[in-house]
Each structure stands twice: as structure tokens, then as C-alpha cells.
Design an enzyme around this catalytic site. Structure first.
Site, mmCIF file in Angstrom:
data_model
loop_
_atom_site.group_PDB
_atom_site.id
_atom_site.type_symbol
_atom_site.label_atom_id
_atom_site.label_comp_id
_atom_site.label_asym_id
_atom_site.label_seq_id
_atom_site.Cartn_x
_atom_site.Cartn_y
_atom_site.Cartn_z
ATOM 1 N N HIS A 59 -18.027 10.536 -12.002
ATOM 2 C CA HIS A 59 -16.586 10.243 -12.043
ATOM 3 C C HIS A 59 -15.786 11.545 -12.115
ATOM 4 O O HIS A 59 -14.830 11.750 -11.344
ATOM 5 C CB HIS A 59 -16.303 9.363 -13.269
ATOM 6 C CG HIS A 59 -14.850 9.119 -13.543
ATOM 7 N ND1 HIS A 59 -14.259 7.889 -13.360
ATOM 8 C CD2 HIS A 59 -13.862 9.936 -14.011
ATOM 9 C CE1 HIS A 59 -12.974 7.959 -13.692
ATOM 10 N NE2 HIS A 59 -12.722 9.190 -14.109
ATOM 11 N N GLU A 60 -16.177 12.435 -13.035
ATOM 12 C CA GLU A 60 -15.462 13.707 -13.193
ATOM 13 C C GLU A 60 -15.652 14.611 -11.979
ATOM 14 O O GLU A 60 -14.740 15.354 -11.600
ATOM 15 C CB GLU A 60 -15.933 14.418 -14.464
ATOM 16 C CG GLU A 60 -15.665 13.655 -15.758
ATOM 17 C CD GLU A 60 -14.195 13.350 -15.981
ATOM 18 O OE1 GLU A 60 -13.347 14.131 -15.484
ATOM 19 O OE2 GLU A 60 -13.885 12.333 -16.631
ATOM 20 N N HIS A 63 -13.072 13.823 -9.409
ATOM 21 C CA HIS A 63 -11.819 14.548 -9.641
ATOM 22 C C HIS A 63 -11.943 15.997 -9.156
ATOM 23 O O HIS A 63 -11.047 16.518 -8.479
ATOM 24 C CB HIS A 63 -11.479 14.573 -11.134
ATOM 25 C CG HIS A 63 -11.105 13.245 -11.702
ATOM 26 N ND1 HIS A 63 -10.151 12.433 -11.144
ATOM 27 C CD2 HIS A 63 -11.548 12.587 -12.809
ATOM 28 C CE1 HIS A 63 -10.021 11.334 -11.869
ATOM 29 N NE2 HIS A 63 -10.866 11.401 -12.882
ATOM 30 N N ASP A 164 -6.546 8.732 -16.213
ATOM 31 C CA ASP A 164 -6.335 8.681 -14.763
ATOM 32 C C ASP A 164 -5.163 7.781 -14.393
ATOM 33 O O ASP A 164 -4.338 8.138 -13.545
ATOM 34 C CB ASP A 164 -7.605 8.184 -14.065
ATOM 35 C CG ASP A 164 -8.778 9.123 -14.273
ATOM 36 O OD1 ASP A 164 -8.546 10.301 -14.609
ATOM 37 O OD2 ASP A 164 -9.931 8.688 -14.102
#
Length: 362
Positions: A59-60, A63, A164
Site C-alpha cells: 500500500h505504501e 504511494h 489517504d
């Protein structure tokens, strides 16, 4: 990084895990054992938690890779018991870019869920016993992991800035208003929701309390950062320049720098070679130099030679971002390619305080 352990690098980004993560694993083992689960069941639970944080890391990375598209470097990714944090050098100021970067993380979780969707649809959840502690087995491991990623995507899109969803909200607001006002609105909404997290956490899951506190503090911190950047954008490097500063020749000793440090108020020093800039040191360099080399060592042994130079007409916000990115003790300011003075972070802070005082007086 203090309190963390390095795992590896992915796409050139360092992945770290905070020591408090161990507490989470121990708590999982304790709560499962207390509920009467055997060693095999506890093992599956621990593996599930580890897999969850693999998904958090991905997930990170979503980004980070989205930010890279816009030329923004990710310093590192750190995993905490309450989630992961990707440390970007800065957030995109263009609303479209911020929208893409904010949505990239939850999109990764959606993709993982879609990959596991056939397994989820073919699993009979009625077979899962209604226990005080969720029992993870070989059979329900992947279906539960898929469900978890749905939850991660939805939870992260709650409009609680700086999560987010809060960043998505700020990006959307920024299309209609300025960035400071958009951040203030998003921060206030985020803090209101965070109070709800804390309240619910007292009656359900204690981790919600930590998440709520993180949101409250994080939202206020980022709001102050954006206000600072907005204020500095209207100023030039020349507005914060220091033309009187302490310089020391690189061949002088650490003992000489100690005397100068103790005799005056300066904490950051320009190191020169034959009168020309050679590097910079600060109080921390001096203290570490005493421990590593002794007081009779020459200053060039502890000097940071990575000089950062800006033009006197450059935006002070860009100078501030350089300090945030490099943590350099000071930055050199040129005028017509000649050294005109220096700037340190403390001088920028003093300029901001004076500006705020003038506004209050007015």
C-alpha cells in the site's frame, strides 16, 4: 532511524519496522493463547498479521511509486503496529497529482482483493465459527486476507486528514480554494472524526485510540507546515539571509570549534579552505567528532562537504524544503555567483515568528 530495524530495500526505498511491532506480535500470541488456541492456530494468526503488513507495505509502495512519477522521492517506509508511513520529501502541491498519490495506496489493496476475489467468492464464511478471537486456518487464510484488503482500502479512504481519504478531500477542495484553506478544512474534519475514533476505541479496540491521536496530531502538524510554506512562498532567500556569520578554517581543530561554540550563540558554522567555502558543521558534528576523533583532530575530518547553494532571488519556500530534505546545518546564498551570506533553519523560524507577531499586533 531510531527505534527501527531495517528490513530491506524495494525500488530503492528503505523498509523499516518499528520495535513496537514486537508488542503487537506478543499481544496476538497472548490473546490467542488465552482464548485456548493451540500452537498451530497461533502460528496461523501470527502469519496472517505478518501478511497483513506485507499488504500495508505494498500500500505504501503504491504511494511512493505514484509520487516518483511526479519527481518526489520517498525517503523510507516504516511499519508501526497501527499501520505504515511512507516518508515523502514533500506532498504534491498540484491537486491532480495529490489525488493520484493519495488514491494509489488504496488502489493497491483493491488490486490484491480483486486477485483474491475468486477465492473469497468460493469460500463458505458460514463455516467460520463465531469465536471471541478470530481463528485463522489454512482454509480461511486467503479469503480473510482478501477481506482484510477490502477493509484496508475502505478504512484508509475515510476523510480523516492526514489519512489517504483526508488527502483526497484536500485535493478535491484545492480545486475550488487555496491550499491553506483546503488543508484547514480537511484537518478540522479529520480531527473531528479522530475524536470519534478515540471515543469508540475506549469501548472496542484500543488501537483506534492510537489512530485517533495520530490523526489529531498529524493533521495539526501538517496544517502548520502548509501555512509555513504558504507564508514562505511570497519571500525570497534574500529576506532571511545572514551576512554576519561564523566561519572556521578546515585545518583548525575540533578544540578551536568548541571554544567558538561556547563563546558565542552560533550553532552552525561555515568551514572554509583558503577563504572559500569547503563545507559546514554544527554542534552535533562537533560532539560526535570529540567522541570519534578527539579534540585535536582537524575540522575537515568532521565536515559535511555537501554544500547547498541557492540564489538570493530563489523562493524561501524552496530553501525551507531543502532544509527539510537534507537536514543541512546551513545553506549558502549566492548573488551574481558570489557568496552573499548564509541561511540556517533557525533564522527562517525567527522570521516566521516575527511575521506572526506583526500579524497579531495589526
Amino acid at each position: 532511524m531510531k527505534g527501527t530495524f531495517s528490513l530491506n530495500k524495494i525500488a530503492g526505498i528503505g523498509i523499516y519496522i518499528h520495535w513496537t511491532f514486537i508488542i503487537l506480535i506478543l499481544w496476538i500470541i497472548y490473546s490467542n493463547a488465552k482464548a485456548g488456541l493451540d500452537a498451530m492456530q497461533i502460528g496461523w494468526s501470527v502469519l496472517f498479521i505478518l501478511s497483513m503488513f506485507v499488504c500495508v507495505t505494498l500500500h505504501e509502495l503504491g504511494h511512493a511509486l505514484a509520487a516518483k512519477r511526479y519527481g518526489i522521492v520517498t525517503k523510507d517506509i516504516t511499519l508501526y503496529p497501527i499501520g505504515g508511513v511512507a516518508r515523502l520529501e514533500k506532498m504534491p502541491e498540484n491537486p491532480k497529482h495529490e489525488l493520484v498519490v493519495a488514491l494509489a495506496g488504496p488502489l493497491v489493496n483493491v488490486i490484491i482483493m480483486v486477485v483474491l476475489l475468486p477465492i473469497i467468492l468460493n469460500y463458505d464464511f458460514e463455516k467460520t465459527p463465531d469465536e471471541a478471537v478470530l481463528v485463522i486456518t489454512r482454509g480461511n487464510f486467503l479469503p480473510m486476507l482478501g477481506i482484510l484488503n477490502i477493509w484496508l482500502a475502505v478504512f484508509n479512504l475515510i476523510p480523516a486528514f492526514p489519512m489517504d481519504g483526508g488527502r483526497v478531500l484536500r485535493a478535491l477542495l484545492s480545486f475550488k480554494t487555496n491550499r491553506v484553506r483546503a488543508t484547514r478544512i480537511a484537518a478540522q474534519i479529520g480531527q473531528l472524526l479522530a475524536i470519534g475514533f478515540v471515543f469508540i476505541g475506549f469501548y472496542t479496540n484500543p488501537f483506534l485510540i492510537f489512530i485517533g491521536l495520530f490523526i489529531i496530531l498529524g493533521a495539526q502538524s501538517e496544517l502548520e507546515m502548509v501555512k509555513t510554506q504558504s507564508f514562505l512562498t511570497d519571500l525570497k532567500a534574500g529576506d532571511a539571509i545572514m551576512t554576519h556569520y561564523q566561519s572556521i578554517d578546515k585545518n583548525q581543530t575540533i578544540a578551536d570549534s568548541i571554544k567558538i561554540l561556547l563563546d558565542g550563540e552560533a550553532k552552525n558554522f561555515l568551514i572554509t579552505e583558503n577563504g572559500y567555502p569547503f563545507g559546514v558543521i554544527n554542534r552535533d558534528h562537533i560532539i560526535k567528532g570529540i567522541q570519534d576523533f578527539g579534540e585535536n583532530a582537524p575540522l575537515h575530518a568532521i565536515t559535511d562537504t555537501g554544500l547547498i547553494i541557492v540564489d538570493i532571488n530563489d523562493s524561501l519556500n524552496l530553501v525551507f524544503q531543502e532544509f527539510q530534505k537534507t537536514r543541512s546545518p546551513l545553506i549558502l546564498v549566492h548573488k551574481n555567483n558570489q557568496l552573499a551570506g548564509i541561511i540556517d533553519a533557525e533564522n527562517i523560524a525567527e522570521l516566521i515568528m516575527i511575521k506572526n507577531a506583526r500579524q497579531i499586533k495589526a
